[in-house]
Design an enzyme around this catalytic site. Structure first.
Site, PDB file in Angstrom:
ATOM      1  N   GLY A 309      -2.938  18.313  27.804  1.00 21.54           N
ATOM      2  CA  GLY A 309      -2.507  19.046  29.293  1.00 21.54           C
ATOM      3  C   GLY A 309      -3.130  17.668  30.066  1.00 21.54           C
ATOM      4  N   ASP A 422      -9.070  14.030  14.450  1.00 18.76           N
ATOM      5  CA  ASP A 422      -8.167  13.352  15.178  1.00 18.76           C
ATOM      6  C   ASP A 422      -9.270  11.961  15.546  1.00 18.76           C
ATOM      7  OD1 ASP A 422      -5.627  12.497  16.076  1.00 18.76           O
ATOM      8  OD2 ASP A 422      -5.822  13.627  18.383  1.00 18.76           O
TER       9      ASP A 422
END
Ligand SMILES: *[C@@H]1O[C@H](CO)[C@@H](O)[C@H](O)[C@H]1NC(C)=O
Ligand SMILES: *[C@@H]1O[C@H](CO)[C@@H](O)[C@H](O)[C@H]1NC(C)=O
Ligand SMILES: *[C@@H]1O[C@H](CO)[C@@H](O)[C@H](O)[C@H]1NC(C)=O
Length: 609
Positions: A309, A422
């Site tokens: 996003g 991550d």
């Protein structure tokens, strides 16, 4: 509001009842066959003042249910009849002796005029009352039988009458009455007439006379309505007044309550504000999409864009700035969203970015973080590469230590172990003081601490930083060591800098970790072009060694984050060079080759073996 309203309704009924009972000038009487008492007369004890014309018209009932009138000053007679048309009253004295009370009568002070039996007005006279011991035939005409006894006679003689004084020789004067009617002896009834109020015409038309409501100067009304409906009218009027005032009270009460509720609202808002302030410190706040629009000023300032996003800059309140990450709706159920809110919503560490709030409003999903003005570590590394400005090794060390502490906290510091999966420069944000904060927990997983391995249905992470076991279970089991691997890669990238891989002739074709490892085991110094010397060189070596320890191919060979933190906090000089982190077979495999080029590419989903 309901209880007040009920009370009001009850009150209004009560007052209505009262008004019907008390505020009524309904004609009344002392007995069924007694004279009817109505305007201008009133029953002194049953009707309010306005029902009568004047105190002189006040009547009352005695114990025998007779109608009593009081003439000035204090003479009580019984009312036999009232003729409202001719405005006459017929009185009698129960003992049949008007003269008995004569001395207490002041006829000139009365509202009424005294009439003779044939309704001619009496001329009021001054009367002398005599007590004569011997009966006097000459005075027979003046004699008052009801007061006289056998031994003496009482005579009422108008003053100035032509009585020979001789005739009064045996008499004594008892008293004198001024302005009295000449009442004949044995008279049964007394006739009175009133002129004010003048209601003859009105009454003769069958109408009813009354005082104008609220008129002080005795103004009269002549109503067409018969008395009964007039009473109803008045009742309605009174009821209207009562209801009107009640309505006023109700409105006032309403206004007051409104005022109070507005004030309470304000206080509540303040309270909520205060509460939220406290609350925010512990848990993320839920925002509406409208809140986000306001905060970001209609999403005007873009901070960045990622796979999940767009991130906008926003202002929470006053001087608190936030980063609003609006997630793509296309991601469906938004597992990432749930992950983030659930994971970092509950944790607080100086090296973990704080989730201030979130938005789950309809289809919109957004995460609101504290805003960090210095952007991500990746940009810092890139910028350094671009303009050649020196990025001090001490600073690099501090940042590395901060990240290590953050990851250690995630692994050890919470109720549940949080595996980030991550860790990469892009997900390390820097605050004003270049204090690193770990962010983007979209791929994070919660595990119990006892769990030695994590089951995964999909590979997570970013190429280049991803641990080999995450890509394929054949290399080992996925665990917190996978984050350690990513951290190691990140550390080496910080030391080497992107430029070393992208531009330097020496390393352009070579995998940097391997290149630097080779230099280390050969005992060579850190590369000259890294512009480090002395202590800085030592630190650079320390970072490199730790990084190489972290990227050991076999998860079991990698240190835990706790150990990593200790290694970074330590002197660094005694750190042993780790064994080769690369699989024995060789040199850069397909996985590591892609490093750099596929930096931002997320892996395809690989089904679990
Ligand atoms: C007066 O009237 C009341 C009812 O109005 C009655 O109860 C009472 O007996 C009456 N008294 C006399 C003396 O007639
Ligand atoms: C009678 O009443 C008139 C008028 O109120 C007053 O002037 C007069 O003094 C009174 N007379 C007596 C004897 O009280
Ligand atoms: C009238 O006078 C007689 C004596 O002459 C006396 O006994 C009587 O009480 C007097 N009456 C009054 C009403 O004063």
């Amino acid at each position: 509001m309901a209880p007040e309203f009920n009370v009001l309704v009850f009150l209004s009924y009560f007052l209505l009842l009262l008004s019907v009972v008390a505020n009524d000038c309904m004609p009344t009487s002392c007995r069924d066959d007694g004279p009817i008492i109505r305007f201008p007369f009133r029953h002194k004890y049953r009707q309010p003042q306005h029902c009568g014309y004047d105190p002189g018209f006040d009547l009352y009932c005695n114990q025998r249910n007779e109608t009593v009138i009081v003439l000035p000053v204090s003479v009580e007679f019984i009312v036999k009849e009232i003729d409202y048309v001719s405005q006459r009253v017929v009185l009698f004295d129960r003992r049949g002796c008007f003269h008995e009370n004569l001395q207490f009568l002041n006829a000139s002070a009365s509202t009424f005029q005294f009439l003779t039996e044939i309704y001619y007005p009496y001329y009021l006279l001054d009367l002398n009352i005599f007590n004569c011991s011997t009966p006097n035939e000459n005075l027979r005409f003046y004699s008052v039988q009801c007061l006289s006894k056998s031994s003496y006679g009482i005579y009422v003689i108008p003053s100035g009458s032509m009585i020979v004084s001789l005739e009064l020789v045996s008499c004594t004067k008892l008293y004198k009455v001024c302005s009295a009617p000449r009442i004949s002896d044995g008279q049964t009834y007394l006739y009175l007439r009133w002129f004010e109020p003048a209601c003859e015409r009105c009454e003769s038309q069958g109408k009813r006379c009354s005082l104008k409501h609220d008129a002080r100067d005795h103004q009269l009304l002549c109503d067409n309505e018969p008395m009964k409906s007039k009473g109803v009218l008045r009742r309605l009027l009174v009821a209207g007044e009562v209801l009107g005032s009640l309505l006023c009270v109700a409105v006032l009460v309403l206004l007051y309550r409104l005022y109070v509720s507005i004030r309470e609202d304000k206080e509540n808002k303040l309270k909520v504000e205060m509460f939220l302030k406290d609350y925010r410190a512990l848990k993320p706040t839920r925002f509406t999409f409208a809140d986000l629009r306001r905060m970001t000023n209609e999403f005007s300032e873009r901070l960045g864009e990622g796979g999940y996003g767009i991130v906008y800059k926003g202002k929470l309140s006053g001087e608190i700035y936030v980063a609003v990450k609006v997630l793509n709706n296309s991601l469906g159920i938004g597992e990432e969203f749930i992950n983030e809110v659930g994971t970092i919503g509950r944790i607080h560490h100086v090296n973990v970015v704080r989730l201030v709030g979130y938005c789950a409003d309809g289809l919109s999903r957004a995460l609101v973080y504290e805003f960090l003005p210095n952007d991500s570590l990746e940009k810092l590394i890139l910028v350094e590469g671009a303009d050649g400005s020196s990025f001090s090794v001490e600073k690099m060390h501090d940042i590395a230590l901060g990240i290590a502490r953050g990851i250690e906290y995630l692994h050890e510091g919470c109720d549940q172990q949080i595996l980030h999966f991550d860790i990469k420069p892009n997900n390390i944000l820097l605050d004003r003081n270049f204090n690193p904060k770990i962010c983007d927990f979209g791929l994070a997983k919660l595990c119990s601490k006892e769990q030695s391995a994590v089951s995964m249905t999909a590979a997570r992470g970013t190429m280049g930083y991803i641990a080999p076991e995450v890509v394929s279970r054949t290399f080992g089991r996925v665990s917190y060591k996978s984050d350690v691997y990513s951290f190691g890669m990140l550390l080496l990238e910080m030391v080497g800098g992107r430029k070393n891989m992208d531009h330097s002739a020496t390393t352009s074709q070579v995998y940097f970790p391997q290149w630097i490892y080779n230099r280390l085991i050969r005992g060579e110094d850190m590369p000259e072009h890294m512009e480090v010397e002395g202590d800085e060189c030592k630190i650079a070596r320390q970072l490199t060694v730790v990084g190489l320890w972290c990227i050991q191919w076999c998860p079991a060979d990698r240190p835990s984050m706790k150990t990593v933190v200790q290694m970074l906090e330590g002197d660094g000089g005694c750190l042993a060079v780790p064994p080769s982190p690369f699989p024995a077979t060789s040199a850069p495999n397909s996985l590591v080759r892609t490093h750099g080029r596929h930096h931002h590419t997320d892996l395809d989903i690989i089904p679990e073996v």
